[in-house]
Scaffold this motif. Sequence first.
Motif, PDB file in Angstrom:
ATOM      1  N   GLU A  44     -14.958   3.447  -1.791  1.00  0.00           N
ATOM      2  CA  GLU A  44     -15.484   4.679  -1.191  1.00  0.00           C
ATOM      3  C   GLU A  44     -14.780   4.981   0.131  1.00  0.00           C
ATOM      4  N   VAL A  45     -14.558   3.949   0.932  1.00  0.00           N
ATOM      5  CA  VAL A  45     -13.837   4.118   2.198  1.00  0.00           C
ATOM      6  C   VAL A  45     -12.438   4.673   1.935  1.00  0.00           C
TER       7      VAL A  45
ATOM      8  N   THR B  99       0.820  -1.217   0.000  1.00  0.00           N
ATOM      9  CA  THR B  99       0.000   0.000   0.000  1.00  0.00           C
ATOM     10  C   THR B  99       0.854   1.268   0.000  1.00  0.00           C
ATOM     11  N   SER B 100       2.084   1.186   0.471  1.00  0.00           N
ATOM     12  CA  SER B 100       2.925   2.385   0.499  1.00  0.00           C
ATOM     13  C   SER B 100       3.408   2.786  -0.890  1.00  0.00           C
TER      14      SER B 100
ATOM     15  N   LEU C 228      -8.596   9.233   2.096  1.00  0.00           N
ATOM     16  CA  LEU C 228      -7.708  10.189   1.422  1.00  0.00           C
ATOM     17  C   LEU C 228      -8.159  11.614   1.690  1.00  0.00           C
ATOM     18  N   ASP C 229      -9.454  11.865   1.619  1.00  0.00           N
ATOM     19  CA  ASP C 229      -9.957  13.216   1.878  1.00  0.00           C
ATOM     20  C   ASP C 229      -9.552  13.699   3.263  1.00  0.00           C
ATOM     21  N   TYR C 230      -9.636  12.809   4.249  1.00  0.00           N
ATOM     22  CA  TYR C 230      -9.228  13.182   5.603  1.00  0.00           C
ATOM     23  C   TYR C 230      -7.736  13.515   5.636  1.00  0.00           C
ATOM     24  N   ALA C 231      -6.925  12.650   5.025  1.00  0.00           N
ATOM     25  CA  ALA C 231      -5.477  12.865   5.054  1.00  0.00           C
ATOM     26  C   ALA C 231      -5.091  14.180   4.384  1.00  0.00           C
ATOM     27  N   LEU C 232      -5.734  14.484   3.265  1.00  0.00           N
ATOM     28  CA  LEU C 232      -5.437  15.744   2.580  1.00  0.00           C
ATOM     29  C   LEU C 232      -5.862  16.954   3.416  1.00  0.00           C
ATOM     30  N   ALA C 233      -7.028  16.833   4.058  1.00  0.00           N
ATOM     31  CA  ALA C 233      -7.508  17.939   4.895  1.00  0.00           C
ATOM     32  C   ALA C 233      -6.592  18.161   6.097  1.00  0.00           C
ATOM     33  N   GLU C 234      -6.073  17.068   6.649  1.00  0.00           N
ATOM     34  CA  GLU C 234      -5.188  17.198   7.816  1.00  0.00           C
ATOM     35  C   GLU C 234      -3.957  18.019   7.489  1.00  0.00           C
ATOM     36  N   TYR C 235      -3.484  17.926   6.255  1.00  0.00           N
ATOM     37  CA  TYR C 235      -2.272  18.646   5.857  1.00  0.00           C
ATOM     38  C   TYR C 235      -2.585  19.848   4.952  1.00  0.00           C
TER      39      TYR C 235
ATOM     40  N   VAL D 168       1.310  12.029   4.487  1.00  0.00           N
ATOM     41  CA  VAL D 168      -0.039  11.884   3.933  1.00  0.00           C
ATOM     42  C   VAL D 168      -0.354  10.409   3.716  1.00  0.00           C
ATOM     43  N   ASP D 169       0.599   9.676   3.166  1.00  0.00           N
ATOM     44  CA  ASP D 169       0.397   8.249   2.923  1.00  0.00           C
ATOM     45  C   ASP D 169       0.095   7.505   4.226  1.00  0.00           C
ATOM     46  N   ALA D 170       0.860   7.778   5.282  1.00  0.00           N
ATOM     47  CA  ALA D 170       0.649   7.094   6.556  1.00  0.00           C
ATOM     48  C   ALA D 170      -0.734   7.397   7.121  1.00  0.00           C
ATOM     49  N   THR D 171      -1.154   8.654   7.043  1.00  0.00           N
ATOM     50  CA  THR D 171      -2.484   9.019   7.538  1.00  0.00           C
ATOM     51  C   THR D 171      -3.572   8.372   6.680  1.00  0.00           C
ATOM     52  N   TRP D 172      -3.374   8.358   5.382  1.00  0.00           N
ATOM     53  CA  TRP D 172      -4.345   7.756   4.458  1.00  0.00           C
ATOM     54  C   TRP D 172      -4.589   6.287   4.803  1.00  0.00           C
ATOM     55  N   ARG D 173      -3.527   5.522   4.967  1.00  0.00           N
ATOM     56  CA  ARG D 173      -3.674   4.092   5.275  1.00  0.00           C
ATOM     57  C   ARG D 173      -4.292   3.897   6.662  1.00  0.00           C
ATOM     58  N   ARG D 174      -3.864   4.708   7.631  1.00  0.00           N
ATOM     59  CA  ARG D 174      -4.420   4.567   8.990  1.00  0.00           C
ATOM     60  C   ARG D 174      -5.916   4.846   8.997  1.00  0.00           C
ATOM     61  N   LYS D 175      -6.336   5.901   8.316  1.00  0.00           N
ATOM     62  CA  LYS D 175      -7.760   6.236   8.296  1.00  0.00           C
ATOM     63  C   LYS D 175      -8.552   5.244   7.439  1.00  0.00           C
ATOM     64  N   GLN D 176      -7.957   4.701   6.414  1.00  0.00           N
ATOM     65  CA  GLN D 176      -8.629   3.677   5.614  1.00  0.00           C
ATOM     66  C   GLN D 176      -9.026   2.490   6.495  1.00  0.00           C
ATOM     67  N   LEU D 177      -8.095   2.028   7.311  1.00  0.00           N
ATOM     68  CA  LEU D 177      -8.401   0.914   8.218  1.00  0.00           C
ATOM     69  C   LEU D 177      -9.403   1.343   9.288  1.00  0.00           C
TER      70      LEU D 177
END
Length: 228
Positions: free
Chosen positions: A65-66, A18-19, A71-78, A39-48
């Motif tokens: 969709e999940v 996934t990385s 991804l939307d969350y990870a982008l917003a965080e940064y 961003v990648d680390a947050t994306w995978r963490r929030k996906q799970l």
Amino acid sequence: MSETTALCFDMYGTLCDTSSVTRRLGEVLDLSGVLTDAVDATWRRKQLQYSYQAAQMDAYEPFWEVTGRALDYALAEYDIDPTPEERERVVEAYDHLSPYPAAAATLEELGDAGYTVTVLSNGNPAMLERLAENAGLTPHLDDIISADEVGTFKPDPAVYENAARRLGEDIGACRLVSANAWDAAGAGNAGMGVAWVNRRRDPPEAIGPVPETVVDSLARLPDGLGRA
């Protein structure tokens, strides 16, 4: 437990890395290496996390969709605000994840050894089929089984039980192969055998059965199962 006849491979993090989305993230959004990794680390963490939440909240939606919501969350965080086209190109990186070394060769070897070789994943069917084809895994698989069929996500026992039904096997004759410790614990709890690909030499989960087989790479799996 019955002799293992069917192997159910997790896709994300086990057969495919996934990385490997980081290259697409950096290129499309013009991010630095450090920011891309974050961003990648947050994306995978929030996906799970979102898959667990959806299951617990009885609010299932397909894993594609999940993945987009994570991804939307990870982008917003940064504070990253891509165009819709850029966002779509990044999400589509999940169709082109890199297979781990020896993934295809291991599937082929185990199929030749007499196992039924399948994928068992949270990914929805179309998502899994695209990735398996792009990663060169499709010729080595007997089937692709998705959590979407039961409308929930691993580690819910229903996902593992459905796989056994699909395969026409007792659940004890099926073995999950996963690099995710939580997935290994979930399969063991459901009564499925487990082979844990523990690349980082992590301790097993404190909740759930200890995996019967532990290897540090896919290449070592045939010897670990004893039917090479």
